[in-house]
Design an enzyme around this catalytic site. Structure first.
Site, short mmCIF file in Angstrom:
data_model
loop_
_atom_site.label_atom_id
_atom_site.label_comp_id
_atom_site.label_asym_id
_atom_site.label_seq_id
_atom_site.Cartn_x
_atom_site.Cartn_y
_atom_site.Cartn_z
N HIS A 56 18.41 10.97 -17.01
CA HIS A 56 17.08 10.76 -16.42
C HIS A 56 17.12 9.62 -15.41
CE1 HIS A 56 12.54 11.17 -17.41
NE2 HIS A 56 12.68 10.63 -16.20
N ARG A 60 15.37 8.99 -5.67
CA ARG A 60 14.36 8.91 -4.60
C ARG A 60 14.74 9.63 -3.30
NH1 ARG A 60 10.69 8.03 -8.24
NH2 ARG A 60 10.37 5.87 -8.90
N ASN A 90 11.49 14.77 -8.51
CA ASN A 90 10.27 14.36 -7.80
C ASN A 90 10.59 13.57 -6.54
OD1 ASN A 90 11.17 12.19 -9.35
ND2 ASN A 90 9.11 11.42 -9.77
N ASP A 150 9.31 16.13 -14.27
CA ASP A 150 9.09 14.75 -14.71
C ASP A 150 8.25 13.96 -13.72
OD1 ASP A 150 9.63 12.46 -16.52
OD2 ASP A 150 10.50 11.67 -14.68
N HIS A 177 8.13 16.31 -19.57
CA HIS A 177 7.38 15.05 -19.53
C HIS A 177 6.10 15.31 -20.33
CE1 HIS A 177 5.63 11.44 -17.31
NE2 HIS A 177 4.56 12.01 -17.83
N HIS A 230 11.83 10.83 -22.38
CA HIS A 230 11.31 9.49 -22.73
C HIS A 230 10.29 9.50 -23.87
CE1 HIS A 230 8.35 11.03 -19.95
NE2 HIS A 230 8.99 10.64 -18.86
N ASP A 303 15.55 6.50 -17.34
CA ASP A 303 14.35 6.71 -16.53
C ASP A 303 14.28 5.67 -15.41
OD1 ASP A 303 12.03 7.78 -15.54
OD2 ASP A 303 10.73 7.10 -17.15
#
Length: 434
Positions: A56, A60, A90, A150, A177, A230, A303
């Site tokens: 995880h 970016r 994402n 996520d 998520h 998470h 994460d």
């Protein structure tokens, strides 16, 4: 390739042994090895672990290179002892097509600091309305096996069922998520005593637990694989434990920050502690540690969520959620799990390398430190103790909750298939992996 002779390393914390690395693999392991090598390393006092695997990571790129790039993120990963990371979807554009996941995968190949395995989005644009190109992403050069929206929950039960059915065809996994959106509208922190005293909107534990309960039942109905991202509450632990007792194919991860930090820190109103899911109570933290120790929680996943300074240096209500975590993960696990006696180093290797690689189906990662195996390795100094200095990080962002905190341990060296990515605590120069 450069060959290495590592002297007196404690493999999984055991008795000191020598390791000979050449041609990308472990050539020999034993005491007093009499072999020639280009570089000899004195690893006295260092623990040798298989290269860590993160399920995880937010890199970016593409779209938010001001926060992180694949290059800077994988450098941070190497500094943390990781040889593989799963890059979440994402980005901008969202990794919901074969083209985007291949772009991220190739950027990882070019950087050369660790394997980058893209995670594909479950739904188009993370909008939760229609399934993304799951099959095409799997068939792409990136070979995607893990799919997640996520940052957002796949809250539509029908869509979640369809996704679980689809990925079953190629042994994929949906990583959820778990956040019921209607129960978390306007949420700023964990719902409880502290949120009541501070007057901040609460994120209740049941918002996580209700989605996990639904999804383990769906996974069982479909006969597919579900991974819980998470996990953060004691109630979530009990649901996952129950699902596993049924023999269902459910796995779960916990972040380092949920093993150490609590919602009491939000009293500072420092946005560095704002994260999703939020920091929970001390009772939740203890439940998470016990569940990681007994194997109910399969993996530690960072994460890692980098943000530029302006997204965190602002009022709590408008600050972005997330923390960087790649470079401090192993230290936090040492403090919370090893130094407390809950896990030994063999257990750490299982939760941070073997199981994450198995969940992500990374066949060349998470392998044992044995002759003939790929030389993915981290040498870690558990005796070191020092204050965390974010200015020394390799990541582009500085939003760590551990600034100035004394944490144990540091990575001395990291090897990716026999190539040093970190030596003597410093990044090594890398070409591409292609």
């Amino acid at each position: 390739m450069t060959s290495y002779l590592i002297r007196n390393a404690q493999i999984l914390g055991g008795a000191p042994q020598d390791l000979h690395i050449a041609d990308g693999v472990f050539k020999a392991i034993g005491t007093g090895l009499a072999v020639e090598a280009d570089i000899e390393i004195d690893a006295t006092g260092l623990v040798a672990l298989p290269g860590l695997v993160d399920l995880h990571t937010h890199l970016r790129e593409p779209g938010r290179e001001d926060a992180e790039t694949v290059l800077t993120g994988t450098r941070a990963a190497a500094m943390g002892g990781f040889t593989a990371v799963h890059a979440m979807a994402n980005t901008t554009p969202v990794a919901d097509t074969a083209g985007v996941v291949e772009q991220v995968w190739r950027l990882g190949q070019e950087a050369g600091y660790c394997d980058v395995q893209p995670v594909g989005a479950v739904t188009v644009g993370l909008e939760g309305k229609q399934l993304a190109e799951l099959g095409a992403m799997h068939e792409s050069a990136a070979g995607v096996r893990v799919f997640s929206d996520d940052g957002k929950c796949v809250d539509d039960a029908v869509l979640m069922r369809r996704a679980l059915e689809y990925v079953k065809a190629f042994d994929g996994v949906v990583a959820q998520h778990a956040q019921e959106p209607r129960l978390t509208e306007g949420a700023q922190m964990n719902e409880g005593q502290v949120s009541g005293e501070l007057g901040l909107g609460g994120w209740p534990a049941v918002a996580e637990e209700s989605i996990i309960a639904r999804d383990v039942l769906l996974a069982a109905h479909v006969g597919s694989r579900l991974h819980v991202c998470h996990l953060s509450t004691a109630g979530s632990v009990e649901i996952v434990r129950w699902a596993k007792s049924k023999g269902w194919d459910v796995t779960a991860e916990v972040t380092p920050h949920h093993l150490l930090l609590t919602d009491e820190l939000v009293r500072t109103y420092d946005p560095v502690y704002k994260v999703n899911p939020p920091l929970r109570t001390a009772e939740d933290v203890q439940a998470l540690r016990k569940a990681l120790a007994d194997g109910t929680i399969d993996a530690v996943a960072t994460d890692h969520a980098p943000h530029p300074a302006e997204d965190k240096d602002c009022e709590w209500a408008v600050a972005a959620m997330g923390m960087v975590g790649l470079e401090t993960a192993l230290s936090v696990v040492q403090q919370t799990m090893v130094d407390t006696g809950l896990l030994n180093w063999e257990g750490v290797a299982d939760r941070m390398s073997h199981r994450p690689a198995r969940i992500g189906r990374l066949t060349g990662q998470g392998r044992p430190i044995s002759v003939g195996e790929p030389a993915n390795l981290v040498l870690f100094d558990p005796a070191y103790r020092g204050a965390v200095n974010p200015e020394s990080f390799a990541t582009r962002s500085r939003n760590t909750p551990y600034k100035g905190l004394d944490l144990p341990g540091r990575v001395h060296a990291t090897f990716l298939r026999g190539r040093a990515t970190v030596l003597a605590g410093e990044l090594a120069e890398q070409g591409g992996l292609a």
